[in-house]
Each structure stands twice: as structure tokens, then as C-alpha cells.
Design a protein around this motif. Structure first.
Motif, mmCIF file in Angstrom:
data_model
loop_
_atom_site.group_PDB
_atom_site.id
_atom_site.type_symbol
_atom_site.label_atom_id
_atom_site.label_comp_id
_atom_site.label_asym_id
_atom_site.label_seq_id
_atom_site.Cartn_x
_atom_site.Cartn_y
_atom_site.Cartn_z
ATOM 1 N N ALA A 9 -12.945 77.621 -0.896
ATOM 2 C CA ALA A 9 -13.671 78.633 -0.125
ATOM 3 C C ALA A 9 -15.167 78.327 -0.101
ATOM 4 C CB ALA A 9 -13.409 80.022 -0.693
ATOM 5 N N SER A 10 -15.688 77.792 -1.176
ATOM 6 C CA SER A 10 -17.129 77.496 -1.241
ATOM 7 C C SER A 10 -17.528 76.336 -0.326
ATOM 8 C CB SER A 10 -17.530 77.187 -2.689
ATOM 9 O OG SER A 10 -16.836 76.044 -3.158
ATOM 10 N N ASP A 11 -16.536 75.589 0.178
ATOM 11 C CA ASP A 11 -16.810 74.430 1.032
ATOM 12 C C ASP A 11 -16.883 74.773 2.513
ATOM 13 O OD1 ASP A 11 -16.701 72.663 -1.200
ATOM 14 O OD2 ASP A 11 -14.505 72.621 -1.050
ATOM 15 N N VAL A 12 -16.483 75.982 2.875
ATOM 16 C CA VAL A 12 -16.444 76.362 4.294
ATOM 17 C C VAL A 12 -17.369 77.551 4.523
ATOM 18 C CG1 VAL A 12 -14.076 75.502 4.612
ATOM 19 C CG2 VAL A 12 -14.440 77.905 4.025
ATOM 20 N N PRO A 13 -17.858 77.713 5.753
ATOM 21 C CA PRO A 13 -18.655 78.909 6.040
ATOM 22 C C PRO A 13 -17.849 80.170 5.720
ATOM 23 C CG PRO A 13 -18.833 77.331 7.838
ATOM 24 C CD PRO A 13 -17.759 76.824 6.908
ATOM 25 N N GLU A 14 -18.552 81.200 5.319
ATOM 26 C CA GLU A 14 -17.926 82.439 4.847
ATOM 27 C C GLU A 14 -16.885 82.986 5.813
ATOM 28 O OE1 GLU A 14 -19.324 86.901 3.547
ATOM 29 O OE2 GLU A 14 -20.753 85.259 3.348
ATOM 30 N N GLU A 15 -17.139 82.904 7.117
ATOM 31 C CA GLU A 15 -16.204 83.489 8.082
ATOM 32 C C GLU A 15 -14.854 82.757 8.126
ATOM 33 O OE1 GLU A 15 -18.981 80.927 10.758
ATOM 34 O OE2 GLU A 15 -19.170 82.115 8.936
ATOM 35 N N TYR A 16 -14.768 81.594 7.503
ATOM 36 C CA TYR A 16 -13.514 80.830 7.494
ATOM 37 C C TYR A 16 -12.768 80.908 6.160
ATOM 38 C CZ TYR A 16 -15.394 78.736 11.742
ATOM 39 O OH TYR A 16 -15.908 78.541 12.999
ATOM 40 N N GLU A 17 -13.383 81.481 5.151
ATOM 41 C CA GLU A 17 -12.796 81.470 3.805
ATOM 42 C C GLU A 17 -11.381 82.026 3.776
ATOM 43 O OE1 GLU A 17 -15.458 83.476 1.146
ATOM 44 O OE2 GLU A 17 -16.995 81.910 1.316
ATOM 45 N N GLU A 18 -11.153 83.164 4.424
ATOM 46 C CA GLU A 18 -9.836 83.803 4.361
ATOM 47 C C GLU A 18 -8.761 82.974 5.073
ATOM 48 O OE1 GLU A 18 -9.851 86.865 8.126
ATOM 49 O OE2 GLU A 18 -10.630 87.584 6.220
ATOM 50 N N LEU A 19 -9.166 82.073 5.954
ATOM 51 C CA LEU A 19 -8.191 81.243 6.670
ATOM 52 C C LEU A 19 -7.552 80.186 5.771
ATOM 53 C CD1 LEU A 19 -10.032 80.727 10.067
ATOM 54 C CD2 LEU A 19 -8.205 82.365 9.522
ATOM 55 N N LEU A 20 -8.111 79.960 4.611
ATOM 56 C CA LEU A 20 -7.542 78.996 3.673
ATOM 57 C C LEU A 20 -6.318 79.560 2.958
ATOM 58 C CD1 LEU A 20 -10.832 77.638 2.065
ATOM 59 C CD2 LEU A 20 -9.503 76.616 3.938
ATOM 60 N N GLU A 21 -6.160 80.885 3.010
ATOM 61 C CA GLU A 21 -5.074 81.548 2.288
ATOM 62 C C GLU A 21 -3.894 81.865 3.191
ATOM 63 O OE1 GLU A 21 -6.142 84.938 -0.004
ATOM 64 O OE2 GLU A 21 -7.701 83.858 -1.092
ATOM 65 N N SER A 22 -2.723 81.802 2.617
ATOM 66 C CA SER A 22 -1.504 82.213 3.303
ATOM 67 C C SER A 22 -1.495 83.728 3.413
ATOM 68 C CB SER A 22 -0.280 81.757 2.501
ATOM 69 O OG SER A 22 0.867 82.453 2.914
ATOM 70 N N ASN A 37 -11.236 71.082 6.353
ATOM 71 C CA ASN A 37 -12.266 70.065 6.533
ATOM 72 C C ASN A 37 -12.916 70.185 7.905
ATOM 73 O OD1 ASN A 37 -12.388 68.041 4.154
ATOM 74 N ND2 ASN A 37 -10.204 68.472 4.428
ATOM 75 N N ASN A 38 -12.237 70.828 8.833
ATOM 76 C CA ASN A 38 -12.789 71.147 10.155
ATOM 77 C C ASN A 38 -12.489 72.627 10.398
ATOM 78 O OD1 ASN A 38 -13.238 71.548 12.928
ATOM 79 N ND2 ASN A 38 -12.872 69.374 13.352
ATOM 80 N N PRO A 39 -13.361 73.507 9.933
ATOM 81 C CA PRO A 39 -13.079 74.940 9.989
ATOM 82 C C PRO A 39 -12.758 75.470 11.382
ATOM 83 C CG PRO A 39 -14.953 74.541 8.548
ATOM 84 C CD PRO A 39 -14.642 73.239 9.236
ATOM 85 N N ALA A 40 -13.392 74.938 12.412
ATOM 86 C CA ALA A 40 -13.113 75.422 13.769
ATOM 87 C C ALA A 40 -11.687 75.073 14.182
ATOM 88 C CB ALA A 40 -14.119 74.851 14.764
ATOM 89 N N VAL A 41 -11.220 73.891 13.806
ATOM 90 C CA VAL A 41 -9.834 73.511 14.105
ATOM 91 C C VAL A 41 -8.878 74.369 13.290
ATOM 92 C CG1 VAL A 41 -8.120 71.646 13.910
ATOM 93 C CG2 VAL A 41 -10.385 71.180 14.890
ATOM 94 N N LEU A 42 -9.195 74.599 12.035
ATOM 95 C CA LEU A 42 -8.368 75.483 11.206
ATOM 96 C C LEU A 42 -8.240 76.852 11.860
ATOM 97 C CD1 LEU A 42 -6.891 76.407 8.606
ATOM 98 C CD2 LEU A 42 -9.171 76.854 7.627
ATOM 99 N N ALA A 43 -9.341 77.411 12.326
ATOM 100 C CA ALA A 43 -9.316 78.731 12.968
ATOM 101 C C ALA A 43 -8.454 78.706 14.226
ATOM 102 C CB ALA A 43 -10.729 79.188 13.292
ATOM 103 N N GLY A 44 -8.612 77.679 15.030
ATOM 104 C CA GLY A 44 -7.819 77.578 16.250
ATOM 105 C C GLY A 44 -6.340 77.429 15.969
ATOM 106 N N LEU A 45 -5.995 76.587 15.010
ATOM 107 C CA LEU A 45 -4.578 76.406 14.671
ATOM 108 C C LEU A 45 -3.982 77.657 14.059
ATOM 109 C CD1 LEU A 45 -4.450 72.732 13.409
ATOM 110 C CD2 LEU A 45 -3.125 73.729 15.271
ATOM 111 N N ARG A 46 -4.719 78.339 13.197
ATOM 112 C CA ARG A 46 -4.197 79.578 12.613
ATOM 113 C C ARG A 46 -3.958 80.615 13.708
ATOM 114 N NH1 ARG A 46 -4.508 80.813 6.988
ATOM 115 N NH2 ARG A 46 -3.146 82.492 7.713
#
Length: 180
Positions: A9-22, A37-46
Motif C-alpha cells: 500500500a505504501s508503494d501506490v498513491p493513496e487512492e489506489y491502496e484499497e485496490l490491492l485487497e480482495s 506496479n501500474n496503479p492506473a491499469v490496476l484500477a481499470g482492470l478491477r
């Protein structure tokens, strides 16, 4: 060892932290931590995968049958392992899970068999008029789009999981294709 690092969570901007969790398990998963590693892609895929879960037109049970079929067809152990657990949680019994895992669809009813065979054909890129007619006899056009998107969406996610060589979460052991 995974080919891309698992971010925290400390590696990504705060607005993406919750996306790391199931959202189901309430803990970070390797698949999301690698995509982080690419928070915008993570957000889009989620967002995309979330839409497939909620908007495909399928019941929870049918959704998991499609995802298990895609995971098995792509031989993605990580995805299979995660979704075998989810499948149990929505009431799919071990014989049905094992049937998809081993390719013996006898434990599935006729509608489920048609659904799984269609999902497999989508992943294999082998949908023909006969296979389409079978699924069209059971689902409306909107749900057929949902099924195809779900199957290919999870096949695509599986490709990324393989490219990154993700291992199961710590403390997990692979259920096996026949988890009985």
C-alpha cells in the motif's frame, strides 16, 4: 519468485491502496499487488473485472463455472486456486469443480454443460454456429455477451498472471485440478 514485484500500500498513491485487497478476502492478493506496479491499469482492470462479476447477467454459480472453465483451459493454477475457493463459497460442490478441472463434465446438468462448453469454445476461439445456437437457446443476447466477456476477461487476466509468474499467497497450497 514473481517476475514483477508485489507492491505494498505504501508503494501506490493513496487512492489506489484499497485496490490491492480482495473484496472477498479482505487482504492483499498477489495478482493485485503485481498489477499495482501500474496503479492506473490496476484500477481499470478491477473496474472491468468488477463489471464482469456484476453485469454479465449470470448467477454467482454460473459466473464461477465460466471462470473455472477459463482458468482450466488456460491451465492457470493461480486463477483456478482462487476461484475453486470462491466456487465452494457459492455452493458449487467438489464433484462439479473436479469435473471442470479434469474435463469430465458429467457432474454438471445440461444447462451448466452448455455454459461451460461455450466458455471453453470462447477461450479456444472455436465458437461456431452450432455452439452459438446451443447457448442462444438458454440465454439472451446480453447474457451471451456477458459470458463471452467473462471467459475472455479471465483468460486475459490469466495470461498476465502467467507472464508475471505469480505464486499462490503465502500459506496456500494448490487445490489441484481435482480437489476432491
Amino acid at each position: 519468485m514473481a517476475r514483477v514485484p508485489y507492491v505494498d500500500a505504501s508503494d501506490v498513491p493513496e487512492e489506489y491502496e484499497e485496490l490491492l485487497e480482495s473484496s472477498l478476502q479482505g487482504k492483499p492478493l498477489h495478482v493485485y499487488r503485481s498489477l499495482g506496479n501500474n496503479p492506473a491499469v490496476l484500477a481499470g482492470l478491477r473496474s472491468f473485472l468488477g463489471s464482469l462479476w456484476t453485469d454479465s447477467g449470470l448467477s454467482d454459480r454460473d459466473r464461477e463455472l465460466v471462470i473455472l472453465a477459463a482458468a482450466r483451459e488456460t491451465r492457470n493454477r493461480y486463477e483456478w486456486h482462487q476461484h475453486a475457493t470462491i466456487a465452494r463459497g457459492v455452493g458449487i460442490d467438489e464433484d462439479v469443480i473436479a469435473g471442470i478441472g479434469t474435463g469430465d463434465l458429467a457432474p454438471l446438468d445440461a444447462d451448466e454443460t452448455t455454459l461451460v462448453e461455450y466458455a471453453l469454445a470462447v477461450v479456444r476461439r472455436e465458437v461456431d454456429a452450432v455452439i452459438h445456437e446451443e447457448i442462444a437457446g438458454r440465454y439472451d443476447d446480453g447474457t451471451i455477451v456477458g459470458i463471452a466477456a467473462l471467459a475472455q476477461g479471465y483468460a486475459g487476466l490469466g495470461g498476465m498472471i502467467e507472464a508475471f509468474d505469480l505464486e499462490l499467497e503465502s500459506g496456500s497450497q494448490f487445490h489441484g485440478w481435482d480437489p476432491r
